[in-house]
Design a protein around this motif. Structure first.
Motif, PDB file in Angstrom:
ATOM      1  N   HIS A   2       0.849  -1.193   0.000  1.00 24.96           N
ATOM      2  CA  HIS A   2       0.000   0.000   0.000  1.00 24.96           C
ATOM      3  C   HIS A   2       0.879   1.236   0.000  1.00 24.96           C
ATOM      4  N   LYS A   3       0.451   2.236  -0.771  1.00 29.09           N
ATOM      5  CA  LYS A   3       1.198   3.485  -0.810  1.00 29.09           C
ATOM      6  C   LYS A   3       0.213   4.633  -0.929  1.00 29.09           C
ATOM      7  N   ILE A   4       0.320   5.570   0.000  1.00 26.84           N
ATOM      8  CA  ILE A   4      -0.466   6.800  -0.096  1.00 26.84           C
ATOM      9  C   ILE A   4       0.515   7.926  -0.365  1.00 26.84           C
ATOM     10  N   THR A   5       0.249   8.694  -1.386  1.00 25.91           N
ATOM     11  CA  THR A   5       1.185   9.748  -1.751  1.00 25.91           C
ATOM     12  C   THR A   5       0.426  11.010  -2.125  1.00 25.91           C
ATOM     13  N   LYS A   6       1.103  12.121  -2.012  1.00 24.04           N
ATOM     14  CA  LYS A   6       0.489  13.380  -2.406  1.00 24.04           C
ATOM     15  C   LYS A   6       0.656  13.572  -3.908  1.00 24.04           C
ATOM     16  N   ARG A   7      -0.327  14.215  -4.481  1.00 23.52           N
ATOM     17  CA  ARG A   7      -0.275  14.521  -5.904  1.00 23.52           C
ATOM     18  C   ARG A   7       1.018  15.242  -6.241  1.00 23.52           C
ATOM     19  N   GLY A   8       1.653  14.802  -7.315  1.00 25.45           N
ATOM     20  CA  GLY A   8       2.893  15.433  -7.734  1.00 25.45           C
ATOM     21  C   GLY A   8       4.150  14.713  -7.282  1.00 25.45           C
ATOM     22  N   GLN A   9       3.993  13.816  -6.314  1.00 25.32           N
ATOM     23  CA  GLN A   9       5.150  13.054  -5.837  1.00 25.32           C
ATOM     24  C   GLN A   9       5.413  11.870  -6.770  1.00 25.32           C
ATOM     25  N   ASN A  10       6.624  11.347  -6.665  1.00 26.61           N
ATOM     26  CA  ASN A  10       6.985  10.146  -7.430  1.00 26.61           C
ATOM     27  C   ASN A  10       6.836   8.915  -6.539  1.00 26.61           C
ATOM     28  N   THR A  16       2.733  12.070  -9.737  1.00 24.83           N
ATOM     29  CA  THR A  16       1.474  11.329  -9.648  1.00 24.83           C
ATOM     30  C   THR A  16       0.262  12.243  -9.716  1.00 24.83           C
ATOM     31  N   GLU A  17      -0.790  11.704 -10.301  1.00 20.24           N
ATOM     32  CA  GLU A  17      -2.080  12.384 -10.409  1.00 20.24           C
ATOM     33  C   GLU A  17      -3.128  11.511  -9.719  1.00 20.24           C
ATOM     34  N   GLN A  18      -4.250  12.129  -9.360  1.00 17.75           N
ATOM     35  CA  GLN A  18      -5.291  11.377  -8.663  1.00 17.75           C
ATOM     36  C   GLN A  18      -5.791  10.215  -9.511  1.00 17.75           C
ATOM     37  N   GLY A  19      -5.768  10.378 -10.815  1.00 18.27           N
ATOM     38  CA  GLY A  19      -6.202   9.310 -11.711  1.00 18.27           C
ATOM     39  C   GLY A  19      -5.277   8.104 -11.729  1.00 18.27           C
TER      40      GLY A  19
END
Lengths: 115, 113
Positions: free
Chosen positions: A10-18, A82-85
């Protein structure tokens, strides 16, 4: 036989991160695949490797996505900016031979949530 | 765009009953048909790979048939048990190298104790 191993699970990341996912295929399997599954859909093909060579990439794989299999063993899938999509489950699979009718074995997947 | 269709989308079956569901696909350009069982939080488990028209495969209480001329495969479960609860996916291999599978959206099976 340890099966196909993926991490992180599992990975939760903020938009724009790699983010980067790793896949360890079944030992001696020369084919390695990446698929993506979004809610309510079946897995969709992204790319596959024959040993270290990346032989096909889906149109789904934008230029923010890159996959490698440098030594023909484990593989990494990196998503830049990264993007939400991009939120989905990323599945890795492996198989032994390039012959129709061979079983393709999947890992448990890596869940990505982009917030 | 290739459509692999599975029906029904979901199914509730009483424990002990038998059930079946369908995978439909275009009958041209066929090389292999795969069935997977996918339980929550686990990896998709390969059940069967079928390549020839008329193929029938069996694994315990689960069996599958294939008709490539009319473009369908059936999966049968005899005497359903709670552990059969899962999503059942079929996938079509279109090329000889079997390197790319096109999946259906699955049939979600729930066994009622």
């Amino acid at each position: 036989d340890t099966g196909v191993s993926q991490n992180p699970r599992h990975k939760i990341t903020k938009r724009g991160q790699n983010v980067t996912f790793r896949c360890d295929p079944i030992s001696e399997h020369n084919r390695l695949y990446w698929y993506r599954q979004t809610l309510g859909q079946g897995p969709e093909f992204l790319t596959y490797f024959q040993n270290e060579a990346q032989l096909e990439k889906s149109r789904l794989l934008s230029d923010r996505f890159s996959a490698e299999r440098p030594k023909g063993s484990f593989s990494t899938l990196e998503i830049q900016r990264t993007e939400q999509g991009d939120s989905a489950m990323y599945l890795c699979a492996s198989s032994l031979n390039a012959v129709s009718g061979n079983t393709i074995y999947f890992g448990e997947g890596s869940w990505l949530t982009v917030v | 765009i290739l459509n692999v269709e599975q029906s029904p989308q979901s199914l509730h079956v009483q424990e002990g009953d038998s059930t079946n569901f369908t995978c439909s696909f275009p009958s041209s350009n066929f090389y292999a048909l795969h069935w997977y069982r996918w339980e929550t939080a686990k990896s998709p488990e390969a059940l069967f790979v079928m390549t020839l028209n008329g193929d029938e495969k069996k694994k315990g209480r689960i069996s599958a048939t294939l008709n490539t001329k009319e473009g369908y495969s059936y999966l049968y479960i005899k005497g359903s048990q709670p552990e059969d609860s899962a999503t059942y996916l079929c996938a079509l291999g279109l090329t000889f190298g079997n390197e790319k599978l096109t999946f259906g959206t699955g049939t979600r099976l729930t066994i009622i104790p």
